[in-house]
Write an enzyme that holds these catalytic residues in place. Structure first.
Site, short mmCIF file in Angstrom:
data_model
loop_
_atom_site.label_atom_id
_atom_site.label_comp_id
_atom_site.label_asym_id
_atom_site.label_seq_id
_atom_site.Cartn_x
_atom_site.Cartn_y
_atom_site.Cartn_z
N ASN A 55 -6.14 9.57 7.40
CA ASN A 55 -5.29 9.48 6.17
C ASN A 55 -6.09 9.01 5.07
OD1 ASN A 55 -6.15 6.69 6.33
ND2 ASN A 55 -4.11 6.16 7.83
N ASP B 77 -2.09 1.61 -3.60
CA ASP B 77 -2.94 0.37 -4.00
C ASP B 77 -4.30 0.83 -3.88
OD1 ASP B 77 -3.20 0.88 -1.27
OD2 ASP B 77 -3.58 -1.24 -0.81
N SER C 163 0.66 -1.18 0.16
CA SER C 163 0.03 -0.11 -0.09
C SER C 163 0.83 1.33 -0.11
CB SER C 163 -0.88 -0.11 1.17
OG SER C 163 -1.99 1.11 1.04
N PRO D 243 3.09 3.18 18.22
CA PRO D 243 3.88 2.41 17.27
C PRO D 243 3.21 2.19 15.81
CG PRO D 243 3.16 1.10 18.94
CD PRO D 243 2.70 2.26 19.33
N GLY E 191 2.00 -0.10 12.83
CA GLY E 191 1.82 -1.40 12.59
C GLY E 191 2.14 -1.66 11.10
N THR E 192 2.70 -0.80 10.41
CA THR E 192 2.95 -0.91 9.15
C THR E 192 4.39 -0.54 8.65
OG1 THR E 192 2.30 1.13 8.35
CG2 THR E 192 0.51 -0.65 8.35
C1 G16 Z 1 -2.93 0.65 6.53
C2 G16 Z 1 -4.21 0.36 7.32
C3 G16 Z 1 -5.02 1.57 7.92
C4 G16 Z 1 -3.85 2.33 8.68
C5 G16 Z 1 -2.41 2.55 8.04
C6 G16 Z 1 -1.47 2.95 8.87
O1 G16 Z 1 -3.20 1.51 5.42
O2 G16 Z 1 -4.96 -0.33 6.61
O3 G16 Z 1 -6.14 1.43 8.71
O4 G16 Z 1 -4.32 3.72 9.12
O5 G16 Z 1 -2.08 1.54 7.37
O6 G16 Z 1 -1.17 2.12 10.09
P1 G16 Z 1 -0.04 2.36 10.91
O7 G16 Z 1 -0.12 3.65 11.50
O8 G16 Z 1 -0.06 1.19 11.96
O9 G16 Z 1 1.13 2.24 10.22
P2 G16 Z 1 -2.70 0.96 4.19
O10 G16 Z 1 -3.14 2.14 3.19
O11 G16 Z 1 -0.89 1.06 4.23
O12 G16 Z 1 -3.07 -0.34 3.49
#
Ligand code: G16
Length: 554
Positions: A387, A283, A67, A511, A513-514
């Site tokens: 976002n 994406d 993404s 923190p 998660g991505t």
């Molecule tokens: C994903 C999730 C979203 C989240 C974003 C950032 O988005 O689907 O719900 O807001 O990651 O998450 P984090 O703050 O944990 O990094 P995407 O667009 O990357 O699929």
């Protein structure tokens, strides 16, 4: 044996995908890390997708994407039969399988899942897959297919799709031939569904001026071009940042995440006063709008603004439609509307929704999977992350009521038709930038609004989000829907003290998660104060909690 497949066969296939020396975590949106670290994860997700499919007796989706993350990253997520995110209790299985050190450990984990979930292994499995434009996608698709093939899955490979398109396909396949049939499981089916809903919705209204769409040099670009071809003269869109085959371009200084975080326009497109523009992410599941005003000041219309636009419009229509929804206990009551937000929502948007629109605003943790579930508690559940990731969900009862109601005045009839139109225009499976874009365009068209008029609903509090790299982001533990830290306590105490220094001050640390970073969010009465608050806390995080690389500053 595993439904006629031997453990030996699985172990032999698994030999090609040894696990590297890393620990994988199933994050906000599945596994995300450098693409070259993911083949073993893909193979195993293939195995698990088959189990999930057999467990439910339905088609499951697998999307390969990272993404908004950098081009060298990749990721994978599983999609449930109605297009929702994977059931949370299965995330643990994903993690366990991804981290299984040996082929024997893989077999043991599969056995455990089968027995705990009571999975009938003799039924067929069906899995549909797609990927975004990332260069690592090819190899990862192969690893995934190897996992699916060894389990003898029935596979449909859609090749490149936007993430929401894959969710749409899964929902269509699983509802085909039922009263809830969602559509044709093809890209044309997807485009035609959106187009016909949009066309009906805006009938008789003057067309808006051109919309410039920054596609983040990702999969949204070719897909949006396909849609535009079908829509012909009914929409005027200029596709920008569409270089999907040039290395290093994806999400680089462009796209929804870049625009939102930097509060500035993307590179690679011209923005002049009077232009209308928006950005998708890599994406195409997120969207933010923006423009520059006559003084050349950049104005962002983020997910909160989209939620407010949608909620405001739906509430207006609901009031005029005056529909009563039959409840399970035999009673009837007006449409229940809610807007779900997260800690990143701008304080002004929450205030506007709660105190001007008088709509309930529950908060959840970050991650659309959390918001989606909360939104399902309403007849109309609007959910958007700041976002730009979100959608509007309609309950079955609401959809039925819209279909079966007839207005007694032309206004009432129109309002009912509008509500019904929205249920078709808005992707019910998941947040979808292309569908959300048409939703915004449709509402602006019928209201005859410019972006300035939309933006004047409320004024954002100045805010700043910063990313801080630390040695171990897992030391930060959030509570209260991410608004506070349970650990480290010392840091939360510092935040509490700092926040008091600024009118409208609010700040939290969470923190990601991505990505391997910590996010620091701050807002306050002035831009200067929001920046001061952010960089004070970002500095503390860096100095006292293992900062790595460059110290954040402005
Ligand atoms: C994903 C999730 C979203 C989240 C974003 C950032 O988005 O689907 O719900 O807001 O990651 O998450 P984090 O703050 O944990 O990094 P995407 O667009 O990357 O699929």
């Amino acid at each position: 044996s595993f439904g006629g497949i031997t453990a030996e066969a699985i172990k032999t296939a698994a030999k090609a995908y040894p696990k590297p020396a890393v620990t994988y975590t199933y994050g906000t949106a599945g596994f995300r890390t450098k693409g070259d670290l993911l083949p073993s994860v893909m193979f195993r997700i293939g195995l698990l997708a088959v189990l999930r499919s057999k467990c439910l007796g339905k088609t499951i989706g697998v999307m390969i994407t990272a993404s908004h993350n950098p081009e060298i990253d990749n990721g994978v997520k599983l999609v449930e039969p109605l297009g929702e995110m994977l059931k949370q209790s299965w995330e643990g299985y994903c993690t366990e399988l991804a981290n299984a050190e040996t082929e024997d450990a893989i077999i043991e984990t599969l056995k455990k899942v089968i027995s705990e979930e009571n999975i009938p292994m003799d039924v067929d499995s069906s899995v549909v897959i797609a990927r975004d434009t990332r260069p690592s996608g090819d190899l990862l698709v192969k690893a995934l297919l190897d996992g699916l093939n060894v389990m003898k899955a029935d596979i449909k490979n859609y090749d490149m799709l936007t993430t929401p398109q894959l969710h749409y396909m899964v929902r269509c396949i699983n509802t085909k031939g039922t009263p809830d049939a969602y559509g044709e499981p093809t890209t044309d089916g997807y485009y035609n569904k959106l187009y016909s809903a949009f066309k009906k919705f805006i009938a008789g209204k003057p067309k808006l001026s051109q919309l410039h769409v920054d596609c983040a040099n990702g999969v949204g670009a070719p897909k949006l071009k396909e849609l535009i071809k079908i829509m012909g003269d009914d929409i005027d869109i200029k596709v920008e940042n569409d270089q999907i085959t040039t290395k290093g371009k994806l999400n680089y200084n462009c796209g929804a995440d870049y625009v939102k975080l930097n509060q500035s326009q993307p590179e690679g497109m011209e923005l002049k006063p009077g232009y209308r523009a928006c950005s998708l992410d890599g994406d195409a599941d997120r969207i933010v709008y923006y423009y520059v005003d006559n003084d050349n000041v950049f104005r962002l219309l983020d997910g909160d603004k989209i939620a407010s636009l949608a909620a405001g419009y739906i509430m207006d229509m609901a009031k005029t439609a005056n529909i009563e929804i039959p409840r399970e206990d035999g009673s009837k009551s007006p449409l229940k509307i809610g807007v779900v937000q997260t800690a990143y929502a701008n304080g002004s948007s929450t205030d506007y929704l709660r105190n001007k629109l008088n709509v309930p605003v529950p908060f959840t943790q970050t991650g659309v999977k959390h918001l989606h579930h909360e939104a399902q508690k309403y007849d109309v559940g609007v959910y958007f992350e700041a976002n730009g990731h979100g959608t509007v969900l309609f309950s079955d009862a609401a959809i039925k009521a819209f279909k079966n109601s007839k207005g007694s005045t032309p206004e009432q009839e129109n309002a009912i038709k509008s509500l019904q139109g929205l249920t078709e225009l808005i992707n019910q499976a998941v947040g979808d930038a292309i569908s959300d874009m048409l939703l915004v365009e449709a509402i602006l068209t019928v209201c005859g609004w410019t972006l300035e008029q939309w933006n004047s609903q409320y004024t954002d509090l100045p805010s700043k989000q910063e990313k801080v790299k630390v040695a171990n982001r897992h030391q930060f533990k959030c509570i209260k829907a991410d608004t506070e830290l349970a650990e480290p306590k010392e840091l939360q105490e510092i935040i509490n003290e700092e926040v008091k220094k600024y009118p409208h001050g609010r700040c939290f640390v969470r923190p990601s998660g991505t990505e391997d970073i910590v996010r620091v969010y701050a807002e306050a009465d002035t831009t200067e104060n929001a920046l001061k608050l952010n960089y004070t806390i970002s500095g503390v995080v860096f100095d006292k909690f293992g900062g790595v690389g460059e110290r954040p500053s402005y």
